[in-house]
Design a protein around this motif. Structure first.
Motif, short mmCIF file in Angstrom:
data_model
loop_
_atom_site.label_atom_id
_atom_site.label_comp_id
_atom_site.label_asym_id
_atom_site.label_seq_id
_atom_site.Cartn_x
_atom_site.Cartn_y
_atom_site.Cartn_z
N SER A 54 1.09 -1.25 0.00
CA SER A 54 0.10 -0.01 0.14
C SER A 54 0.82 1.28 -0.04
O SER A 54 0.47 2.23 -0.69
N LYS A 55 2.03 1.13 0.80
CA LYS A 55 2.64 2.51 0.72
C LYS A 55 3.60 2.73 -0.77
O LYS A 55 3.42 3.93 -1.05
N LEU A 97 0.79 4.01 -3.39
CA LEU A 97 -0.06 5.26 -2.79
C LEU A 97 0.14 6.48 -3.76
O LEU A 97 -0.90 7.01 -4.26
#
Length: 153
Positions: free
Chosen positions: A132-133, A136
């Protein structure tokens, strides 16, 4: 030469030859992909494929993301569940245009935060899934644009 020596030499030749052949096919998948700097890009989003041109800030974010993710791309070996949630078409300053197909998780849970890269019609597709990071900045490119959202079927 003795018979045992010939057997050992023959065995080593077969093992080393087979390994060299396998690595000659596998090695191109381990090379990093060098992305040319994007001069302009468009993004088509959602089921209606609403088209937007990326502004300078979004383009800078995309270029930075591409430069930081040159490693880890592998060949696409399975059929995709859909055509993706968004497609970014990049026109680089030099070289051929390429596209990134993005999945934000609407199409299938196992395709969340996955990107497929395609350089030209005669080149194989490359794929990579991100956490997810890392994903992003691409998610922001999609969610900052106005488009009609649909429910998951």
């Amino acid at each position: 030469m003795r018979k045992e020596t010939l057997l050992v030499v023959g065995f080593l030749a077969i093992v080393i030859g087979t390994s060299a052949l396998i690595w000659s096919f596998a090695l191109p998948n381990f090379r990093p992909i060098h992305f040319p700097k994007a001069a302009s890009a468009t993004i088509s989003i959602g089921p209606m494929r609403k088209l937007h041109t990326l502004n300078e800030a979004d383009l800078a974010s995309l270029n930075e993301w591409l430069q930081n993710h040159e490693h880890g791309w592998g060949p696409l070996t399975t059929k995709t569940p859909s055509t993706g949630d968004a497609i970014i078409n990049v026109a680089p300053e030099q070289g051929e245009p390429y596209s990134l197909t993005l999945w934000n998780g609407v199409s299938g849970a196992d395709w969340n935060e996955t990107v497929i890269l395609h350089f030209a019609p005669d080149t194989p597709f490359k794929i990579q899934s991100f956490d997810s990071k890392e994903y992003l900045p691409l998610r922001r490119l999609i969610e900052d644009q106005p488009y009609q959202r649909t429910d998951v079927p």
